[in-house]
Design a protein around this motif. Structure first.
Motif, PDB file in Angstrom:
ATOM      1  N   UNK A  35       2.215 -47.020  27.600  1.00 27.55           N
ATOM      2  CA  UNK A  35       2.678 -47.561  26.332  1.00 27.55           C
ATOM      3  C   UNK A  35       4.182 -47.534  26.163  1.00 27.55           C
ATOM      4  N   UNK A  36       4.907 -47.370  27.254  1.00 23.31           N
ATOM      5  CA  UNK A  36       6.364 -47.342  27.194  1.00 23.31           C
ATOM      6  C   UNK A  36       6.903 -48.765  27.075  1.00 23.31           C
ATOM      7  N   UNK A  37       6.192 -49.712  27.675  1.00 28.11           N
ATOM      8  CA  UNK A  37       6.538 -51.131  27.581  1.00 28.11           C
ATOM      9  C   UNK A  37       5.274 -51.914  27.228  1.00 28.11           C
ATOM     10  N   UNK A  38       5.463 -53.151  26.783  1.00 25.00           N
ATOM     11  CA  UNK A  38       4.360 -54.099  26.654  1.00 25.00           C
ATOM     12  C   UNK A  38       4.497 -55.080  27.801  1.00 25.00           C
ATOM     13  N   UNK A  39       3.461 -55.177  28.609  1.00 21.32           N
ATOM     14  CA  UNK A  39       3.498 -56.064  29.766  1.00 21.32           C
ATOM     15  C   UNK A  39       2.524 -57.208  29.622  1.00 21.32           C
ATOM     16  N   UNK A  40       2.918 -58.375  30.113  1.00 23.32           N
ATOM     17  CA  UNK A  40       2.109 -59.591  30.027  1.00 23.32           C
ATOM     18  C   UNK A  40       2.086 -60.299  31.372  1.00 23.32           C
ATOM     19  N   UNK A  41       0.992 -60.990  31.618  1.00 26.84           N
ATOM     20  CA  UNK A  41       0.865 -61.894  32.758  1.00 26.84           C
ATOM     21  C   UNK A  41       0.373 -63.219  32.197  1.00 26.84           C
ATOM     22  N   UNK A  42       1.050 -64.304  32.547  1.00 26.91           N
ATOM     23  CA  UNK A  42       0.630 -65.594  31.997  1.00 26.91           C
ATOM     24  C   UNK A  42      -0.745 -65.981  32.520  1.00 26.91           C
ATOM     25  N   UNK A  43      -1.521 -66.601  31.660  1.00 25.74           N
ATOM     26  CA  UNK A  43      -2.879 -67.014  32.022  1.00 25.74           C
ATOM     27  C   UNK A  43      -2.865 -67.946  33.225  1.00 25.74           C
ATOM     28  N   UNK A  44      -1.846 -68.764  33.335  1.00 27.90           N
ATOM     29  CA  UNK A  44      -1.784 -69.673  34.475  1.00 27.90           C
ATOM     30  C   UNK A  44      -1.581 -68.913  35.785  1.00 27.90           C
ATOM     31  N   UNK A  45      -0.878 -67.809  35.744  1.00 28.34           N
ATOM     32  CA  UNK A  45      -0.675 -66.998  36.944  1.00 28.34           C
ATOM     33  C   UNK A  45      -1.936 -66.250  37.332  1.00 28.34           C
ATOM     34  N   UNK A  46      -2.764 -65.925  36.368  1.00 25.27           N
ATOM     35  CA  UNK A  46      -3.972 -65.154  36.646  1.00 25.27           C
ATOM     36  C   UNK A  46      -4.903 -65.895  37.598  1.00 25.27           C
ATOM     37  N   UNK A  47      -5.009 -67.201  37.445  1.00 25.50           N
ATOM     38  CA  UNK A  47      -5.875 -67.953  38.361  1.00 25.50           C
ATOM     39  C   UNK A  47      -5.325 -67.887  39.781  1.00 25.50           C
ATOM     40  N   UNK A  48      -4.006 -67.976  39.933  1.00 24.96           N
ATOM     41  CA  UNK A  48      -3.401 -67.870  41.262  1.00 24.96           C
ATOM     42  C   UNK A  48      -3.599 -66.464  41.836  1.00 24.96           C
ATOM     43  N   UNK A  49      -3.415 -65.467  40.997  1.00 22.18           N
ATOM     44  CA  UNK A  49      -3.565 -64.072  41.429  1.00 22.18           C
ATOM     45  C   UNK A  49      -4.990 -63.827  41.905  1.00 22.18           C
ATOM     46  N   UNK A  50      -5.962 -64.317  41.149  1.00 22.16           N
ATOM     47  CA  UNK A  50      -7.353 -64.140  41.571  1.00 22.16           C
ATOM     48  C   UNK A  50      -7.612 -64.860  42.890  1.00 22.16           C
ATOM     49  N   UNK A  51      -7.189 -66.107  42.985  1.00 26.93           N
ATOM     50  CA  UNK A  51      -7.432 -66.898  44.187  1.00 26.93           C
ATOM     51  C   UNK A  51      -6.861 -66.206  45.429  1.00 26.93           C
ATOM     52  N   UNK A  52      -5.617 -65.744  45.324  1.00 27.43           N
ATOM     53  CA  UNK A  52      -4.972 -65.117  46.471  1.00 27.43           C
ATOM     54  C   UNK A  52      -5.548 -63.736  46.784  1.00 27.43           C
ATOM     55  N   UNK A  53      -5.853 -62.962  45.756  1.00 21.87           N
ATOM     56  CA  UNK A  53      -6.359 -61.604  46.003  1.00 21.87           C
ATOM     57  C   UNK A  53      -7.789 -61.607  46.522  1.00 21.87           C
ATOM     58  N   UNK A  54      -8.600 -62.576  46.105  1.00 19.78           N
ATOM     59  CA  UNK A  54      -9.994 -62.593  46.580  1.00 19.78           C
ATOM     60  C   UNK A  54     -10.076 -62.939  48.063  1.00 19.78           C
TER      61      UNK A  54
END
Length: 139
Positions: A35-54
């Motif tokens: 809780x020291x920072x608020x972190x975000x990942x854009x929804x558009x990046x999440x699809x790329x992250x899933x595709x590459x990590x899977x």
């Protein structure tokens, strides 16, 4: 509390334990978990992250890893207006322009990335995980 948009490469460093980047990237995640920072990942990046990590982890493990990532970093909505604004920027990398517009809409203080040169036109400071940790530790 400072807000940061986490770039795709940082999320992948964490999920895929990519050396030598993992250590500093996971430290950013820990800042968000505490809780020291608020972190975000854009929804558009999440699809790329899933595709590459899977590809490396398999579908089931990639989903589980992303769910854990979301305990620290919140998904950030990408709207049609974000897409239109990103097109208007005419940056070399469209993904980066979308990230920037999403970060701008969230009023983030930083974009955390290993590719800071991709954000040369950004008004939001783009910093590496190591630079971000240093900035947060002096606040």
């Amino acid at each position: 509390m400072k807000k940061a948009l986490i770039d795709t490469n940082i999320a992948l460093d964490i999920l895929l334990n990519r050396k030598p980047f993992y250590e500093k990237s996971i430290a950013v995640l820990v800042l968000a978990e505490k809780g020291i920072i608020s972190g975000y990942i854009s929804a558009s990046a999440i699809t790329d992250i899933f595709y590459l990590s899977q590809k490396d982890l398999g579908k089931k493990d990639a989903k589980e890893a992303l769910k854990k990532l979301f305990t620290a970093f919140k998904p950030a909505t990408v709207t049609d207006n974000h897409i239109y604004q990103a097109f208007d920027l005419d940056w070399d990398d469209f993904e980066d322009s979308v990230q920037y517009i999403v970060g701008e809409s969230l009023s983030v203080d930083y974009i955390v990335t290993r590719n800071t040169k991709d954000y040369i036109s950004s008004t939001i400071p783009a910093v590496t995980p190591q630079e971000f940790i240093q900035v947060i530790s002096v606040i």
